[in-house]
Design a protein around this motif. Structure first.
Motif, PDB file in Angstrom:
ATOM      1  N   MET A 137      64.469  94.769 -17.051  1.00  0.00           N
ATOM      2  CA  MET A 137      64.418  95.476 -15.769  1.00  0.00           C
ATOM      3  C   MET A 137      65.298  96.725 -15.788  1.00  0.00           C
ATOM      4  SD  MET A 137      64.187  92.440 -12.892  1.00  0.00           S
ATOM      5  CE  MET A 137      65.550  91.444 -13.491  1.00  0.00           C
ATOM      6  N   ALA A 138      66.427  96.646 -16.463  1.00  0.00           N
ATOM      7  CA  ALA A 138      67.315  97.806 -16.545  1.00  0.00           C
ATOM      8  C   ALA A 138      66.640  98.973 -17.246  1.00  0.00           C
ATOM      9  CB  ALA A 138      68.600  97.422 -17.275  1.00  0.00           C
ATOM     10  N   TYR A 139      65.787  98.673 -18.226  1.00  0.00           N
ATOM     11  CA  TYR A 139      65.060  99.733 -18.926  1.00  0.00           C
ATOM     12  C   TYR A 139      63.898 100.286 -18.098  1.00  0.00           C
ATOM     13  CZ  TYR A 139      67.394  98.290 -23.304  1.00  0.00           C
ATOM     14  OH  TYR A 139      68.305  97.999 -24.297  1.00  0.00           O
ATOM     15  N   GLY A 140      63.577  99.623 -16.972  1.00  0.00           N
ATOM     16  CA  GLY A 140      62.514 100.117 -16.106  1.00  0.00           C
ATOM     17  C   GLY A 140      61.179  99.439 -16.283  1.00  0.00           C
ATOM     18  N   ALA A 141      61.113  98.349 -17.035  1.00  0.00           N
ATOM     19  CA  ALA A 141      59.856  97.643 -17.238  1.00  0.00           C
ATOM     20  C   ALA A 141      59.475  96.844 -15.993  1.00  0.00           C
ATOM     21  CB  ALA A 141      59.964  96.701 -18.435  1.00  0.00           C
ATOM     22  N   ASN A 142      58.183  96.669 -15.786  1.00  0.00           N
ATOM     23  CA  ASN A 142      57.665  95.791 -14.733  1.00  0.00           C
ATOM     24  C   ASN A 142      57.443  94.420 -15.353  1.00  0.00           C
ATOM     25  OD1 ASN A 142      56.371  94.824 -12.338  1.00  0.00           O
ATOM     26  ND2 ASN A 142      54.398  95.184 -13.339  1.00  0.00           N
ATOM     27  N   ILE A 143      58.203  93.422 -14.914  1.00  0.00           N
ATOM     28  CA  ILE A 143      58.116  92.109 -15.540  1.00  0.00           C
ATOM     29  C   ILE A 143      57.738  91.041 -14.522  1.00  0.00           C
ATOM     30  CG2 ILE A 143      59.838  92.793 -17.242  1.00  0.00           C
ATOM     31  CD1 ILE A 143      61.808  90.871 -15.868  1.00  0.00           C
ATOM     32  N   PHE A 144      57.087  89.982 -14.997  1.00  0.00           N
ATOM     33  CA  PHE A 144      56.731  88.840 -14.152  1.00  0.00           C
ATOM     34  C   PHE A 144      56.770  87.589 -15.011  1.00  0.00           C
ATOM     35  CE2 PHE A 144      53.236  91.531 -15.423  1.00  0.00           C
ATOM     36  CZ  PHE A 144      52.371  90.697 -16.131  1.00  0.00           C
ATOM     37  N   ARG A 145      57.502  86.579 -14.527  1.00  0.00           N
ATOM     38  CA  ARG A 145      57.626  85.315 -15.246  1.00  0.00           C
ATOM     39  C   ARG A 145      56.472  84.399 -14.819  1.00  0.00           C
ATOM     40  NH1 ARG A 145      63.493  82.659 -15.819  1.00  0.00           N
ATOM     41  NH2 ARG A 145      63.515  83.084 -13.602  1.00  0.00           N
ATOM     42  N   VAL A 146      55.860  83.721 -15.789  1.00  0.00           N
ATOM     43  CA  VAL A 146      54.675  82.899 -15.525  1.00  0.00           C
ATOM     44  C   VAL A 146      55.018  81.424 -15.713  1.00  0.00           C
ATOM     45  CG1 VAL A 146      52.271  82.451 -16.143  1.00  0.00           C
ATOM     46  CG2 VAL A 146      53.191  84.780 -16.324  1.00  0.00           C
ATOM     47  N   ARG A 147      54.788  80.654 -14.683  1.00  0.00           N
ATOM     48  CA  ARG A 147      55.090  79.216 -14.721  1.00  0.00           C
ATOM     49  C   ARG A 147      54.287  78.521 -15.836  1.00  0.00           C
ATOM     50  NH1 ARG A 147      54.226  78.599  -9.958  1.00  0.00           N
ATOM     51  NH2 ARG A 147      56.361  78.817  -9.174  1.00  0.00           N
TER      52      ARG A 147
END
Length: 355
Positions: free
Chosen positions: A116-126
């Motif tokens: 996130m600090a680098y600016g990426a869009n992230i989403f964790r998947v159950r």
């Protein structure tokens, strides 16, 4: 220095398209205490935790993102248990490329914050990284996301991103130059198997070119709770297996075969075999790496060494053995907390120093 000093190891990228942060050229050091205690006087540690974003995955990201720049692609779609995402997020930031990353359920907080600090869009998947059906489904959806002409799916596995994974072969070229005498064995931690396959291929290339007399034995190491290829390799089977992952070792939670079949073939051709370790044994050696070698790594970075220590009675006393230390401890603060027992640094008055 960067991986591009070993351009013969992977598909060529013209200089104007290269995205590099000086990745690679990591230290190879002799084990000070753990090796000698196990009877291994020539045990060496390759410190991949010292790469720019803190893991060997920078070798992958430098090659992958450089090839994207060369192809005019501006959208990186990726999946990661942590280190791949951190590396891709960093190199995409440097290249001005949009980066979307699907994250395994058990990824450590430190790695998520880094992305996130680098600016990426992230989403964790159950369930991703633990359940093989969920994991396969995630890959299918990401593959669909990456169909746009300006997009590219980047997964640190030859099955998905061979151009990026080619950059990881540079590690073998470095080791061949750094080793004081020919290397007999390289112990490699495996999740999906891409690193193991890249190291094996790199040494095969060097041997074929006459730059080394022979490839070392490539030893594939996995947690028992993610036995997709190490067990089948050890048991003489030709292909890997899908499993329900029960290991807590972050970065090695890959329940599908991915590159496993090719890993089995490549390791066996080198004379290597598979090694399985319980999480508790890995964490014990992880603690020892911190307190006996002074190496600040994450638990996955101790997996190769744990296997070498276990296998020490079967290793010749003069053999030259290398263990890969793959990622930094700064990425996994939860595991560090487990080592220090959640203690905090005490606060005292200056007058109380030395009492």
């Amino acid at each position: 220095m960067s991986i591009f000093n070993y351009q013969e190891a992977f598909d060529f990228v013209s200089p104007e398209h290269r995205v590099t942060m000086g990745e690679g050229n990591t230290s190879l050091i002799r084990s000070h205490r753990i090796g000698p205690a196990a009877g291994l006087q020539n045990l060496w540690l390759k410190l991949e935790n010292c790469n720019p974003s803190g893991s060997y995955k920078d070798r992958f990201a430098a090659s992958a993102v450089s090839h994207m720049v060369a192809a005019g692609q501006r959208h990186c779609v990726a999946t990661s248990s942590g280190n791949t995402g951190s590396a891709l997020a960093a190199y995409c930031a440097a290249a001005g490329i949009k980066c979307d990353i699907a994250i395994c359920e058990a990824a450590p907080t430190g790695k998520l914050k880094q992305m996130m600090a680098y600016g990426a869009n992230i989403f964790r998947v159950r369930g991703f990284g633990l359940d093989p059906d969920v994991t396969n489904g995630v890959f299918e959806k990401l593959d669909d996301m990456a169909t746009a002409p300006d997009a590219s799916l980047q997964v640190s596995a030859f099955a998905f991103s061979p151009l990026g994974m080619g950059g990881v072969r540079s590690m073998s070229y470095e080791l061949a130059e750094q080793a004081e005498t020919p290397i007999d064995r390289v112990f490699v931690p495996a999740g999906g198997g891409g690193l193991t396959l890249a190291v094996a291929q790199g040494f095969q290339q060097l041997a074929a070119a006459g730059k080394i007399a022979r490839s070392p034995r490539i030893e594939c190491v996995q947690p028992t709770g993610n036995n997709t290829m190490a067990g089948p390799l050890r048991d003489g089977l030709e292909i890997g297996q899908q499993v329900e992952c029960t290991s807590d070792i972050s970065g090695l939670q890959v329940p599908t075969r991915v590159d496993g079949d090719r890993v089995i073939e490549a390791c066996r051709a080198s004379g290597g075999t598979g090694h399985l370790l319980e999480d508790a044994e890995i964490r014990n050696v992880y603690h020892r790496l911190l307190t006996e070698e002074g190496i600040y790594c994450e638990p996955a970075g101790a997996v190769a060494l744990a296997a070498a220590v276990r296998a020490a009675p079967d290793i010749g006393e003069n053999e030259n053995v290398v263990c890969l230390v793959t990622g930094s401890g700064f990425k996994d603060p939860e595991s560090i907390d487990c080592i220090i027992g959640g203690e905090d640094c005490p606060m005292i008055d200056a007058a109380d120093i030395g009492k």
